[in-house]
Design an enzyme around this catalytic site. Structure first.
Site, short mmCIF file in Angstrom:
data_model
loop_
_atom_site.label_atom_id
_atom_site.label_comp_id
_atom_site.label_asym_id
_atom_site.label_seq_id
_atom_site.Cartn_x
_atom_site.Cartn_y
_atom_site.Cartn_z
N GLN A 29 0.86 -1.28 -0.10
CA GLN A 29 -0.14 -0.06 0.05
C GLN A 29 0.97 1.33 -0.04
OE1 GLN A 29 -2.66 -1.78 3.26
NE2 GLN A 29 -3.99 -0.12 2.19
N SER A 30 0.43 2.34 -0.73
CA SER A 30 1.26 3.40 -0.95
C SER A 30 1.93 4.27 0.15
CB SER A 30 0.58 4.37 -2.06
OG SER A 30 0.49 3.60 -3.24
N THR A 31 0.82 4.38 1.09
CA THR A 31 1.41 5.38 2.38
C THR A 31 0.85 4.90 3.56
OG1 THR A 31 -0.85 6.35 2.09
CG2 THR A 31 0.76 7.29 0.80
N GLN A 34 -2.67 5.03 4.23
CA GLN A 34 -3.70 3.91 3.71
C GLN A 34 -3.74 2.61 4.57
OE1 GLN A 34 -2.29 3.46 -0.43
NE2 GLN A 34 -3.11 5.38 -1.01
N ARG A 71 4.71 2.01 1.48
CA ARG A 71 5.79 2.78 0.69
C ARG A 71 5.23 2.76 -0.89
NH1 ARG A 71 11.08 1.72 2.96
NH2 ARG A 71 11.00 0.37 4.52
#
Length: 718
Positions: A29-31, A34, A71
């Protein structure tokens, strides 16, 4: 058994060979936000383990890689999970890679196609919620490529929409950002000046001091010497918004002087991202500062201001001029050359550099035009000692300032008193704040319930700490005012007025530093052009004053030989006249000094040795002095010379020949007892070599080394 073509398979793409290898479930997951708020997405990705089991993999052969939670997939750098996945695929350990969608693997085309190629080479399958793909088959490869491209474009569109929204909001002046010291944001979102009076005074003091001193280092030293701290408000954490005081530092002051916020300007886009400087895995890197003409948004007057917009622009220009570059004079520093950064060559127009040397135990400066030599390996345009030039320009500057001496004295008194009053005001505000802290601690202690002794003891300790801090601050203030009282005494006012009225005395006073003298010159002089007249001691000096007016005069520089002096013929005639009248060398020296003849090096008197050489040149018999007897066995032998006799034979100064002997350019020895006189060896061949060396131009051997790399190995032994 013949091989089965891809379109002839009836049992699907997953074979036993794939099931013998690992099935890797990649989760990302990007952040961090999230990960915390989008829990359902995380659960769906972990549920892919069941999908792998349904495809025939045993639980022990299913690997979950979740190292990249939080990340971004924009780059493979700083993604240990993706790097681990690539390593496993490259080693042939993986039969199937599962992701909730292809964008989870990578949003960069370079990284995605690299993984795709590795999977094709190792026979690894890819799978998402839509199906299973074989990168070795052209149809699946085309579909996977389309998914990867759409994933990269999707990331670009997301960033584009977010950036467009930020720019639109910034153009209305509504995009919020962290405010610097001296500002606070109201609950409504409006930026206002800090309501704390001491905070505002400290911020204004920084800009007022820079207007007076003109350098960042000067402002920093001023704050440190006067014990002034800078205010900071916490931007996050439990103490968000609380005021703290920190010691001043260069980075903070530089940011304040460059920030347009203090001029009331709302700005967006002051920094751009340079891809060449960006460090992969570090999103905040690669930013470069651009000029105001390249800002995306600039709205003057949108914020409350501490300084005017023109003052802010003047500060930027002053900071740029302080930088040591070819097109700027740079800040005034501690070097003895008063005209550093202001001197230009009167021959070629280029800026002259400053070179420092130690002469007669003192560090002295030369002005040299060496641009042609340094950049193109040519010749030195011109060079001269700086003492005479500085003296000439200083005399003109003091003469120009003389009519304003009375006004300068009055302004000096007013400026000193205003400066002390400003600093004293901040000290009193600090003492007042310490008193407020003591009162607050006292009230909290008295409001506590007596039986709650755990709390009472802590509050009592805080009260005592506040009292100790208040007492310490009062003692520091007493010591500060003892050395710098806020109001000048009548004696101090009279002393300042007298010194300011006598500019030459003030200029040469011990309390006036080199930096102070440079700042005074730079306030009235813009440029100084220098041109040596022939090879003489005379230098044509053209001073360009602030405002464009010019003054041209003749300065005097030190030269190497008497023959270079412009009045050398008159000097010879006068020495001849005095010698014919019966004067000896010492008496001639005194007469020449009284009549204004100066030595080549700029000394007040011509040396006895120089007069002896002139007398010898004019044909007058030298006055021989009895030479002391040498120690036994050390008298000069065949082809050996006393140093001064050999210097006379070569027609050069004895001190230069002594330097040659020290460097090994002339062979010789020294006596074993004081005064350790030099005895040099010079046969006819060596005499010819020494004359040849004497005839060569200055710096010939230095240039020879770097123009001809083998010169050091083939150097003459002359």
């Amino acid at each position: 058994m013949s091989a089965v073509l891809p379109w002839e398979r009836v049992d699907g793409k997953v074979t036993g060979r794939h099931r013998d290898a690992l099935a890797v479930v990649y989760i990302r997951q990007s952040t961090r936000q999230q990960v915390l708020e989008h829990g359902e997405s995380t659960r769906l990705q972990y549920a892919l383990v069941d999908r792998a089991a349904a495809l025939g993999w045993q639980a022990s052969r299913i690997m979950v890689i979740d190292d990249d939670l939080g990340r971004s997939g924009a780059s493979a750098v700083a993604r240990p999970g993706f790097q681990r996945l690539v390593s496993e695929v490259s080693l042939g350990h993986v039969g199937l890679v599962l992701g909730i969608e292809m964008s989870r693997l990578a949003r960069s085309g370079k990284d995605f196609y690299q993984l795709l190629e590795l999977c094709a080479l190792s026979g690894t399958l890819l799978a998402d919620t839509d199906g299973v793909y074989d990168p070795g088959e052209v149809n699946d490869r085309m579909l996977l490529g389309l998914k990867g491209t759409m994933s990269e474009v999707e990331l670009h569109l997301i960033k584009q929409r977010m950036q467009a929204g930020k720019v639109s909001k910034a153009r209305r002046g509504e995009l919020g950002f962290a405010l610097p010291m001296g500002y606070v944001r109201r609950p409504s979102g409006e930026a206002v000046l800090d309501p704390d009076e001491q905070v505002r005074s400290a911020v204004r003091l920084v800009f007022d001091t820079f207007a007076e001193l003109g350098t960042l280092s000067g402002v920093l030293r001023y704050l440190v010497v006067n014990g002034i701290d800078l205010p900071m408000r916490a931007r996050s954490g439990p103490g968000k918004g609380e005021l703290t005081w920190r010691r001043p530092n260069r980075a903070t002051l530089q940011w304040m002087l460059h920030s347009p916020i203090y001029a009331g300007i709302y700005a967006y886009g002051r920094r751009r991202v340079d891809p060449r400087r960006k460090v992969p895995g570090r999103p905040s890197t690669g930013k470069v500062v651009v000029g105001p003409d390249q800002w995306i948004v600039m709205i003057p007057g949108a914020l409350p201001a501490y300084i005017s917009e023109q003052t802010w622009r003047d500060n930027l220009a002053r900071l740029a001029a302080n930088a040591s570059k070819a097109d700027t004079p740079g800040a005034a520093r501690r070097g003895s050359a008063l005209l550093s950064g202001l001197v230009y060559c009167g021959r070629c127009g280029k800026r002259m550099s400053v070179r420092y040397h130690v002469r007669e135990g003192h560090r002295q400066a030369d002005y040299a035009c060496a641009r042609e030599l340094v950049d193109y390996g040519g010749r030195l345009c011109q060079a001269m000692a700086g003492t005479g030039i500085d003296t000439h320009v200083t005399a003109h500057v003091l003469a120009a300032l003389e009519p304003a001496a009375v006004a300068v004295s009055l302004h000096a008194v007013e400026q000193i008193e205003a400066d002390r009053a400003r600093v004293d005001h901040i000290w009193r505000q600090r003492i007042e704040r310490a008193g407020i802290d003591v009162d607050r601690a006292r009230r909290r202690y008295r409001l506590a319930e007596p039986e709650n002794r755990l709390v009472v003891r802590q509050l009592e300790q805080e009260w005592e700490q506040a009292l100790a801090a208040q007492q310490q601050l009062q003692e520091d203030y007493a010591r500060f005012t003892a050395t710098r009282p806020p109001v000048l005494t009548p004696a101090e006012r009279a002393q300042i007025t007298a010194r300011a009225a006598d500019l030459p005395a003030l200029w040469h006073a011990e309390t006036t530093t080199i930096t102070d003298r440079k700042e005074i010159i730079r306030a009235v002089v813009e440029k100084v052009h220098l041109a040596i007249v022939g090879d003489s001691e005379q230098v044509t000096c053209t001073i360009t004053w602030a405002g464009g007016h010019t003054t041209t005069g003749t300065a005097t520089r030190a030269v190497a030989r008497l023959e270079q002096l412009s009045y050398y013929p008159q000097l010879l005639d006068r020495v001849r006249e005095l010698a014919e009248q019966g004067y000896r060398a010492r008496a001639i020296v005194e007469r020449l000094a009284a009549e204004g003849f100066r030595a080549a090096k700029g000394h007040d008197k011509i040396s006895n040795r120089a007069v002896d050489r002139l007398l010898d040149q004019l044909g007058f018999p030298p006055r021989r002095r009895r030479r002391p007897t040498s120690p036994p066995g050390e008298a000069p032998g065949p082809n050996e010379w006393w140093l001064d006799d050999l210097a006379t034979e070569l027609g050069m100064p004895a001190i230069t020949l002594r330097d040659w002997a020290t460097k090994g350019w002339a062979r010789g020895r020294r006596e074993s007892r004081p005064p350790h006189r030099w005895i040099l060896h010079a046969d006819p061949g060596e005499l010819a070599a020494l004359r040849e060396r004497r005839a060569r131009p200055p710096g010939w051997y230095t240039r020879r080394y770097w123009q001809h790399p083998l010169a050091a190995d083939t150097q003459d032994t002359d």
